[in-house]
Design a protein around this motif. Structure first.
Motif, PDB file in Angstrom:
ATOM      1  N   ASN A   1       9.610 -13.818 -10.989  1.00 40.85           N
ATOM      2  CA  ASN A   1       9.982 -12.679 -11.836  1.00 40.85           C
ATOM      3  C   ASN A   1       8.788 -12.065 -12.550  1.00 40.85           C
ATOM      4  OD1 ASN A   1      12.721 -12.610 -11.254  1.00 40.85           O
ATOM      5  ND2 ASN A   1      13.201 -14.182 -12.808  1.00 40.85           N
ATOM      6  N   ASN A   2       7.736 -12.834 -12.738  1.00 38.80           N
ATOM      7  CA  ASN A   2       6.556 -12.306 -13.408  1.00 38.80           C
ATOM      8  C   ASN A   2       5.840 -11.260 -12.559  1.00 38.80           C
ATOM      9  OD1 ASN A   2       6.825 -13.959 -15.714  1.00 38.80           O
ATOM     10  ND2 ASN A   2       5.849 -15.682 -14.655  1.00 38.80           N
ATOM     11  N   LYS A   3       6.176 -11.223 -11.276  1.00 37.97           N
ATOM     12  CA  LYS A   3       5.508 -10.276 -10.387  1.00 37.97           C
ATOM     13  C   LYS A   3       6.386  -9.063 -10.044  1.00 37.97           C
ATOM     14  CE  LYS A   3       2.418 -13.691  -8.354  1.00 37.97           C
ATOM     15  NZ  LYS A   3       1.941 -14.377  -7.130  1.00 37.97           N
ATOM     16  N   ARG A   4       7.568  -9.026 -10.582  1.00 41.06           N
ATOM     17  CA  ARG A   4       8.488  -7.916 -10.273  1.00 41.06           C
ATOM     18  C   ARG A   4       7.900  -6.560 -10.651  1.00 41.06           C
ATOM     19  NH1 ARG A   4      13.573  -8.024  -8.980  1.00 41.06           N
ATOM     20  NH2 ARG A   4      14.002  -6.175 -10.247  1.00 41.06           N
ATOM     21  N   ASP A   5       7.230  -6.498 -11.805  1.00 42.01           N
ATOM     22  CA  ASP A   5       6.699  -5.232 -12.302  1.00 42.01           C
ATOM     23  C   ASP A   5       5.231  -5.035 -11.957  1.00 42.01           C
ATOM     24  OD1 ASP A   5       9.117  -4.342 -13.457  1.00 42.01           O
ATOM     25  OD2 ASP A   5       8.788  -5.678 -15.163  1.00 42.01           O
ATOM     26  N   LEU A   6       4.720  -5.836 -11.073  1.00 46.88           N
ATOM     27  CA  LEU A   6       3.331  -5.690 -10.645  1.00 46.88           C
ATOM     28  C   LEU A   6       3.108  -4.301 -10.077  1.00 46.88           C
ATOM     29  CD1 LEU A   6       0.600  -7.201 -10.144  1.00 46.88           C
ATOM     30  CD2 LEU A   6       1.482  -7.735  -7.850  1.00 46.88           C
ATOM     31  N   GLN A   7       2.100  -3.581 -10.556  1.00 49.60           N
ATOM     32  CA  GLN A   7       1.857  -2.200 -10.140  1.00 49.60           C
ATOM     33  C   GLN A   7       1.116  -2.166  -8.796  1.00 49.60           C
ATOM     34  OE1 GLN A   7       2.988   0.585 -12.281  1.00 49.60           O
ATOM     35  NE2 GLN A   7       4.103  -1.276 -12.840  1.00 49.60           N
ATOM     36  N   ILE A   8       1.705  -1.480  -7.829  1.00 48.24           N
ATOM     37  CA  ILE A   8       1.133  -1.387  -6.487  1.00 48.24           C
ATOM     38  C   ILE A   8       0.489  -0.012  -6.320  1.00 48.24           C
ATOM     39  CG2 ILE A   8       1.568  -1.592  -4.012  1.00 48.24           C
ATOM     40  CD1 ILE A   8       2.161  -4.142  -5.566  1.00 48.24           C
TER      41      ILE A   8
ATOM     42  N   ASN B   1       1.012   3.366  -8.753  1.00 49.84           N
ATOM     43  CA  ASN B   1       1.509   2.549  -9.876  1.00 49.84           C
ATOM     44  C   ASN B   1       2.996   2.245  -9.707  1.00 49.84           C
ATOM     45  OD1 ASN B   1      -0.976   2.396 -11.270  1.00 49.84           O
ATOM     46  ND2 ASN B   1      -0.640   4.449 -12.104  1.00 49.84           N
ATOM     47  N   THR B   2       3.376   1.963  -8.477  1.00 49.38           N
ATOM     48  CA  THR B   2       4.772   1.661  -8.162  1.00 49.38           C
ATOM     49  C   THR B   2       5.047   0.188  -8.395  1.00 49.38           C
ATOM     50  OG1 THR B   2       4.752   3.357  -6.443  1.00 49.38           O
ATOM     51  CG2 THR B   2       6.524   1.735  -6.355  1.00 49.38           C
ATOM     52  N   PRO B   3       6.081  -0.139  -9.174  1.00 44.68           N
ATOM     53  CA  PRO B   3       6.380  -1.563  -9.400  1.00 44.68           C
ATOM     54  C   PRO B   3       6.785  -2.244  -8.091  1.00 44.68           C
ATOM     55  CG  PRO B   3       8.119  -0.167 -10.291  1.00 44.68           C
ATOM     56  CD  PRO B   3       7.003   0.739  -9.903  1.00 44.68           C
ATOM     57  N   LEU B   4       6.424  -3.498  -7.954  1.00 43.36           N
ATOM     58  CA  LEU B   4       6.699  -4.236  -6.724  1.00 43.36           C
ATOM     59  C   LEU B   4       8.180  -4.224  -6.373  1.00 43.36           C
ATOM     60  CD1 LEU B   4       5.720  -6.068  -4.428  1.00 43.36           C
ATOM     61  CD2 LEU B   4       6.011  -8.032  -5.988  1.00 43.36           C
ATOM     62  N   TRP B   5       9.042  -4.342  -7.383  1.00 43.39           N
ATOM     63  CA  TRP B   5      10.481  -4.399  -7.101  1.00 43.39           C
ATOM     64  C   TRP B   5      10.974  -3.119  -6.409  1.00 43.39           C
ATOM     65  CZ3 TRP B   5      13.562  -0.592  -8.953  1.00 43.39           C
ATOM     66  CH2 TRP B   5      13.133   0.119 -10.078  1.00 43.39           C
ATOM     67  N   LYS B   6      10.369  -1.978  -6.786  1.00 42.09           N
ATOM     68  CA  LYS B   6      10.789  -0.722  -6.187  1.00 42.09           C
ATOM     69  C   LYS B   6      10.312  -0.617  -4.737  1.00 42.09           C
ATOM     70  CE  LYS B   6      11.164   4.191  -7.114  1.00 42.09           C
ATOM     71  NZ  LYS B   6      10.933   5.260  -8.110  1.00 42.09           N
ATOM     72  N   LEU B   7       9.068  -1.057  -4.480  1.00 44.22           N
ATOM     73  CA  LEU B   7       8.571  -1.071  -3.108  1.00 44.22           C
ATOM     74  C   LEU B   7       9.429  -1.987  -2.246  1.00 44.22           C
ATOM     75  CD1 LEU B   7       6.536  -0.409  -0.899  1.00 44.22           C
ATOM     76  CD2 LEU B   7       5.055  -2.215  -1.809  1.00 44.22           C
ATOM     77  N   VAL B   8       9.818  -3.119  -2.792  1.00 44.50           N
ATOM     78  CA  VAL B   8      10.665  -4.061  -2.043  1.00 44.50           C
ATOM     79  C   VAL B   8      12.014  -3.430  -1.704  1.00 44.50           C
ATOM     80  CG1 VAL B   8      12.007  -6.201  -2.273  1.00 44.50           C
ATOM     81  CG2 VAL B   8       9.570  -6.166  -2.844  1.00 44.50           C
ATOM     82  N   GLU B   9      12.591  -2.702  -2.650  1.00 39.61           N
ATOM     83  CA  GLU B   9      13.855  -2.007  -2.384  1.00 39.61           C
ATOM     84  C   GLU B   9      13.720  -1.053  -1.201  1.00 39.61           C
ATOM     85  OE1 GLU B   9      15.446   0.116  -5.677  1.00 39.61           O
ATOM     86  OE2 GLU B   9      16.322  -1.663  -6.639  1.00 39.61           O
ATOM     87  N   ILE B  10      12.644  -0.280  -1.184  1.00 40.02           N
ATOM     88  CA  ILE B  10      12.427   0.696  -0.118  1.00 40.02           C
ATOM     89  C   ILE B  10      12.164   0.007   1.219  1.00 40.02           C
ATOM     90  CG2 ILE B  10      10.893   2.520   0.704  1.00 40.02           C
ATOM     91  CD1 ILE B  10      12.782   3.440  -1.456  1.00 40.02           C
TER      92      ILE B  10
END
Length: 326
Positions: free
Chosen positions: A285-292, A262-271
């Motif tokens: 921006n609507n996909k930033r919080d998409l849960q991965i 349940n990692t938000p897309l923005w956090k995965l992108v940062e990593i």
């Protein structure tokens, strides 16, 4: 100086430096040097002590004959050895061997000299462009992410104190009598025996506990953390905030695996940007919080992005130095 192993000891290193070790002994020392960085550091320290011992030998009052007899007993050298070496090489090694015997006696004094010069000098380990592992004097294991640095004393006394810049995972050896204290920016992490990850970037410090418990404090404010909890504190905050944590993504640089729960897309992108040194941006921006919810193991960046694109209906576009997700 201490005995290194059943075969690599200070006497053998003396023979190695004098170039009178047997081929088998030379091979053993060479292999020992490649085993660990600690062995290389020890050898360089030993070489320095050896050099200083030569200076001490020049003014020594040590009985040369007595020292030579002790040296013979320790390394299995005798008068015939010196004679054989002389016949094989045309060089009379006996005077050098006697000097070596005196130096062996003086190595203790030189070692004390060396330690007195280096005591109080911190050990500094930097990872540069590589992920690096380090063992601390107490046996604690540290994994440094890229571009990170730790600083610690060569030996721990009343407390185990370490400074960190960047990011590192700590697996702390238990020692109730000596608290483990980590300093990062103006944040202090205190533990007795646990494993945890610390990341400091752009004035933000994050501490994630994997096992055990830690105390995270800033100024006079502190929080207690246990497994699946983390603390976050920024440079403009006076106290750390405590949060729950089920994310395992922080472990990517140790495990070479990106685990998203349940990692938000923005956090995965940062990593991913951090891991691969790229510039991925999220255009929608609507996909930033998409849960991965995926695990990427030993994957290339292209294959990881391909999976993300197909699984979550995200278009991946490469434009110049940017990778755009939309």
């Amino acid at each position: 100086m201490k005995r290194q192993s059943d075969h690599i000891n200070d006497d053998l290193l003396v023979k190695y430096l004098l170039d009178i070790a047997t081929p088998m002994e030379k091979a053993a020392v060479a292999e020992w040097l490649t085993e660990k960085e600690e062995h290389q550091r020890y050898f360089e320290h030993f070489r320095l002590i050896w050099t200083e011992s030569k200076k001490l030998a020049a003014v020594s009052t040590v009985n040369e004959n007595d020292a030579w007899s002790r040296f013979q007993q320790r390394v299995g050298t005798n008068e015939n050895t010196a004679r054989i070496v002389q016949l094989d090489t045309g060089i009379n090694w006996k005077p050098l061997l006697r000097i070596a015997a005196v130096l062996i006696v003086l190595l203790g004094a030189a070692g004390f000299w060396y330690l007195s010069k280096t005591i109080g000098q911190p050990m500094i380990v930097s990872s540069g462009q590589q992920i690096k592992s380090e063992t601390l004097p107490d046996g604690s294991q540290v994994t440094l992410n890229k571009q990170s640095t730790i600083e610690y004393a060569a030996s721990f006394k009343k407390e185990r104190s370490v400074k960190l810049e960047g990011e590192a995972f700590f697996n702390v050896a238990q020692d109730p009598g000596k608290p483990f204290i980590l300093k990062v920016n103006d944040v202090t992490v205190r533990v007795l025996g646990t494993s945890f990850n610390v990341k400091s970037v752009n004035g933000k410090t994050e501490v994630i506990v994997e096992t055990g418990a830690v105390e995270v404090s800033k100024n006079s404010n502190s929080v207690q953390l246990k497994q699946h909890e983390k603390a976050v504190v920024t440079s403009d905050q006076s106290a750390p905030s405590k949060q729950s944590n089920n994310d395992e993504l922080y472990n990517y640089y140790r495990t070479q695996t990106f685990v998203c729960n349940n990692t938000p897309l923005w956090k995965l992108v940062e990593i991913l940007n951090e891991a691969y040194g790229v510039n991925i941006v999220i255009a929608d921006n609507n996909k930033r919080d998409l849960q991965i919810n995926s695990t990427f193991t030993n994957s290339s960046l292209d294959s990881t992005l391909q999976v993300i694109g197909l699984t979550y209906e995200i278009e991946v576009e490469k434009k110049g130095s940017q990778i755009i997700l939309k």
